[in-house]
Each structure stands twice: as C-alpha cells, then as structure tokens.
Scaffold this active site. Structure first.
Site, PDB file in Angstrom:
ATOM      1  N   THR A 249      27.105 -40.114-127.534  1.00 61.26           N
ATOM      2  CA  THR A 249      27.516 -40.043-126.131  1.00 61.26           C
ATOM      3  C   THR A 249      26.378 -39.418-125.352  1.00 61.26           C
ATOM      4  OG1 THR A 249      29.855 -39.848-126.706  1.00 61.26           O
ATOM      5  CG2 THR A 249      29.201 -39.122-124.505  1.00 61.26           C
TER       6      THR A 249
ATOM      7  N   LYS B 182      33.024 -44.260-121.566  1.00 62.21           N
ATOM      8  CA  LYS B 182      33.186 -43.076-122.409  1.00 62.21           C
ATOM      9  C   LYS B 182      33.264 -41.801-121.567  1.00 62.21           C
ATOM     10  CE  LYS B 182      33.424 -40.336-125.953  1.00 62.21           C
ATOM     11  NZ  LYS B 182      32.448 -40.218-127.039  1.00 62.21           N
TER      12      LYS B 182
ATOM     13  N   LYS C 228      28.852 -30.649-123.780  1.00 57.06           N
ATOM     14  CA  LYS C 228      27.737 -31.560-123.530  1.00 57.06           C
ATOM     15  C   LYS C 228      28.203 -32.784-122.754  1.00 57.06           C
ATOM     16  CE  LYS C 228      26.786 -34.671-126.341  1.00 57.06           C
ATOM     17  NZ  LYS C 228      27.097 -36.112-126.552  1.00 57.06           N
TER      18      LYS C 228
END
Length: 294
Positions: free
Chosen positions: A99, A174, A242
């Site tokens: 990701t 995502k 993150k």
C-alpha cells in the site's frame, strides 16, 4: 502451471500469499530483505524456492510480485541499484501488492515502463487471516490485458479481485478501504466501551449487532479479539498509521478535511507511543487501549 513467478517480501502477508501460489501449482522463487525472518518458513514449507538475492528470484520470472512496507521500500526493491528493473527479463510484469498510494504507484509505473517492463498496482485487504485463507480482496490498477494475464495468480491469493482502472486506481480504492477500516475501529472501540460502562456483556454486542445494520468485518472479527485482550497484530498499528499518512497526503492535494480520519489517526498514535513506542507493533484492535488510558 508453467508460469514462473517471483515473490519479493515474505512478511506477515507475503509469506502466506506465496504459499498459496505454490499450493495452486505455480513455480515461485521468493526473496526477503531480512533473511532470518520467521515468516519465511511459511513460504519455504509450502515449496517456494527461497533465494539469496533479488536477481536470483526475478531473472527468469514472468510475473514478479512485491509486497513490502512503504514507498521507499517499494522504490528500493523495484527501482534500486539492485532492484527488479536491473534483472527482470524484458516484458516481465511487475505487480506491487504493497500500500503506497496512487501518486507513488503512477510514478513507479512510469519508471518501470522505461525499462521495457509492465506494471500493475494491486494492494490487498483482508489481513493475515485473508492472506492465509486465500480470501483477500485485491484492488488492481493497470492495463486490462496485464490484469487478465495475472488473474490466475490473483485467484490463488484472493477471492474478490477487481480491475479498478489504470495504474494507481487500485491504490486509490485501497485508500478508501483504509479510511473505512480506521474509522470502523473507532466505532468498534466506542461501542464496546459503551457496553462495558452499561454493564452489558460485550460478547452480546458483537453477537447481536453483527446481524444488523451496524454489522462489519471489524465487529465480527476484531470485536472478539478486543474482548479477549488479544492485541497481536493481524495488521499492525504502524502500518495503518502509514496508510493514514498516505490518505492525508492525498487529501491535501484537494485540500480536503476528513475529521474521522484525523480522529482515528490521533487514537492510533496514542497507542503507538505506549510502552516506550512498542505499541506500534500491536494490532489495530489495540486502539481500545487509547480509551483505557484516559
């Protein structure tokens, strides 16, 4: 199957994903930056060939998967001086399952294409449980023909597999997924705290509310973990932080303000700093500790 695959990154997610590829008949050469990581055994025991270098893993591969931590990690593994682009055969398909956000995916994709290689961004959702069971949701960005070529391999690792658009589109979806996951965790923790303060068995809340309009994957799967004080990571707090950083960076481009994201980020940070910073290694369900420390 005759398709030769390389898989780079044998962590909590990558190792079981590699194992599932092998179990479906693919020939897989695998590599991990940390050679003694315990999870490597999952891939090795399934029959993957563990290599000592990226070069050894990718030089004969037709499809090369990467699954590492953050943007700099992906850039190093794919574009670095000892990266994939230096050793992959012309025309090979690189599929990044990390990701990293849509902007980084597009930039990496453009660099990959300069080396006569192809690129898909294909981040996943479903946690370590989905990785082990082969039931991940895989969100893909790239050319339709590349997606179709890779689809049999995706089907070995996931259940819901969608081409979302051109390169970067998988990452875009995502980030939406991570907003939902993060804010759902706020709702889950507050619901269980509400049950606790009213003298209601939290197991009853999970059982009853999972069947109604408030039902969610987080409630059904992470609710019981919170109740059992099981804070081991399926997906670690440092990783969701993150991802939320990527969300915020993307939002800044449009000057957007998402208060739900800000709240979730704040609560995760509280937990990440607990126990001298060791909290970041806990699972996202450990957000409950932010409420317990108040």
């Amino acid at each position: 199957m005759n398709l030769k695959i390389a898989f780079l990154g044998l962590g909590v997610m990558g190792a079981p994903m590699t194992a599932n590829l092998v179990r479906k008949g693919f020939s897989v050469s695998a590599w991990n930056r940390t050679p003694n990581r315990p999870t490597i055994a999952i891939a090795a025991d399934a029959g993957a060939t563990i290599t000592a270098s990226i070069q050894e893993a990718v030089e004969s591969a037709e499809i090369i998967f990467t699954c590492v931590g953050d943007v700099p990690d992906v850039e190093a593994v794919i574009l670095g001086s000892e990266g994939v682009v230096r050793y992959a055969q012309p025309g090979a398909l690189i599929v990044d399952m990390s990701t990293i956000g849509s902007n980084a995916a597009r930039q990496i994709g453009m660099e990959v294409q300069k080396h006569r290689l192809r690129f898909l961004d294909a981040p996943v959702s479903g946690g370590d449980l989905g990785a082990h069971k082969g039931t991940l949701t895989i969100m893909v960005g790239g050319e339709p023909k590349d997606f179709e070529e890779c689809k049999p391999a995706f089907e070995a690792m996931g259940k819901t597999i969608r081409l979302c658009g051109p390169i970067g589109s998988g990452q875009a979806v995502k980030l939406c997924n991570q907003i939902l996951a993060a804010v759902h965790m706020v709702a889950l923790c507050e619901a269980l705290e509400m049950a606790k303060r009213q003298g209601i068995d939290p197991n009853l809340v999970v059982e009853v509310c999972s069947t109604g309009a408030a039902g969610s994957w987080a409630l059904a799967n992470l609710g019981p973990k919170i109740i059992a004080s099981d804070l081991d990571p399926g997906f670690a707090i440092r990783h969701i932080l993150k991802d939320l950083r990527l969300v915020k960076e993307t939002m800044q481009f449009w000057q957007g303000q998402f208060p739900g994201v800000e709240l979730a980020n704040h609560l995760f940070k509280i937990v990440s700093e607990l126990d001298g910073g060791k909290g970041e290694a806990l699972g996202t369900q450990a957000m409950i500790r932010a409420y317990e420390t108040r």
